[in-house]
Design an enzyme around this catalytic site. Sequence first.
Site, PDB file in Angstrom:
ATOM      1  CB  SER A 138      -1.091   0.030   1.250  1.00  0.00           C
ATOM      2  OG  SER A 138      -1.431   1.320   1.355  1.00  0.00           O
ATOM      3  CE1 TYR A 186      -4.123  -2.343   4.845  1.00  0.00           C
ATOM      4  CE2 TYR A 186      -3.541   0.058   4.470  1.00  0.00           C
ATOM      5  CZ  TYR A 186      -3.978  -1.205   3.890  1.00  0.00           C
ATOM      6  OH  TYR A 186      -4.058  -1.524   2.573  1.00  0.00           O
TER       7      TYR A 186
END
Length: 242
Positions: free
Chosen positions: A137, A151
């Site tokens: 990401s 995350y």
Amino acid sequence: MTVPEGSQIRGKSVMVIGGSRGIGAAIVASFAAAGAAVRFTYAGSRDAAEALAEATGAIAIQADAADRDALLASIREAGALDVFVYNAGLLGVGDPLTLDPDAADRLIDVNVRGAYHGSVEAARRMVDGGRIIAIGSVHGDRMPFAGITAYGMSKSALQGLTRGLARDFGARHITVNLVQPGPTDTDMNPADGPLAQQMHDEMAIRRHGTADEVASLVLYLASPPARGITGAMHTIDGGFGA
Ligand code: NDP
């Protein structure tokens, strides 16, 4: 979906971990459309997985990526792999002071432990010249909002995995790459979700990307012209991180 010119995806043996929905489903569909023999795992979305298998001819396997034995068994069953894609991921949002520690552990299990163990097992049975591609990401590089520490940490960890395995397996001409999407329209991050405008404000191209756009990059990295690309991060984020 356009297959990169000169690609020889047809007939390749491809395994996608976490392929039932979203970006993973687009990756499965793209490889299948290019003529690859595709297997994919899923955890909970049986109906979506079966519908995708029916539509694409891919083989769906129920295996929780956080369950190491189940994950490794699903990879061993695939035989000699040409391409391994680790897409499974969980998003956890919230103040780390109150975020459920078990939820944080589950996120780390799926996003990091599964990626490590799965990639190593895939390399054991991969042909020389094979491809390992993980989905990270842009938050592995940049966290402009509070509440995504676990995350972002998990996606930064995939950068170390990518660099390390590229060195470990380079002698076999296996390439290892990390694709880092920005906001992409899926169940995880709908284009009409409550945070969409805040995300678009951070972007040069102010829209969510599509799962097909990410799949195109994955397909390119799996194709013969990309044979010299390894140990690298490939951000596809509409300028979110610029
Ligand atoms: P979705 O939530 O829409 O889909 C996630 C997919 O991963 C599903 O197929 C799901 O299967 C599978 N999965 C999740 N947990 C497991 C597990 N334990 N075992 C096996 N499969 C699992 O997410 P996206 O498509 O949006 O995200 C895909 C990847 O892209 C993730 O790694 C995510 O972090 C990353 N990403 C997404 C962005 C976005 O904006 N959408 C931005 C940046 C990165 P099932 O439903 O069967 O559990």
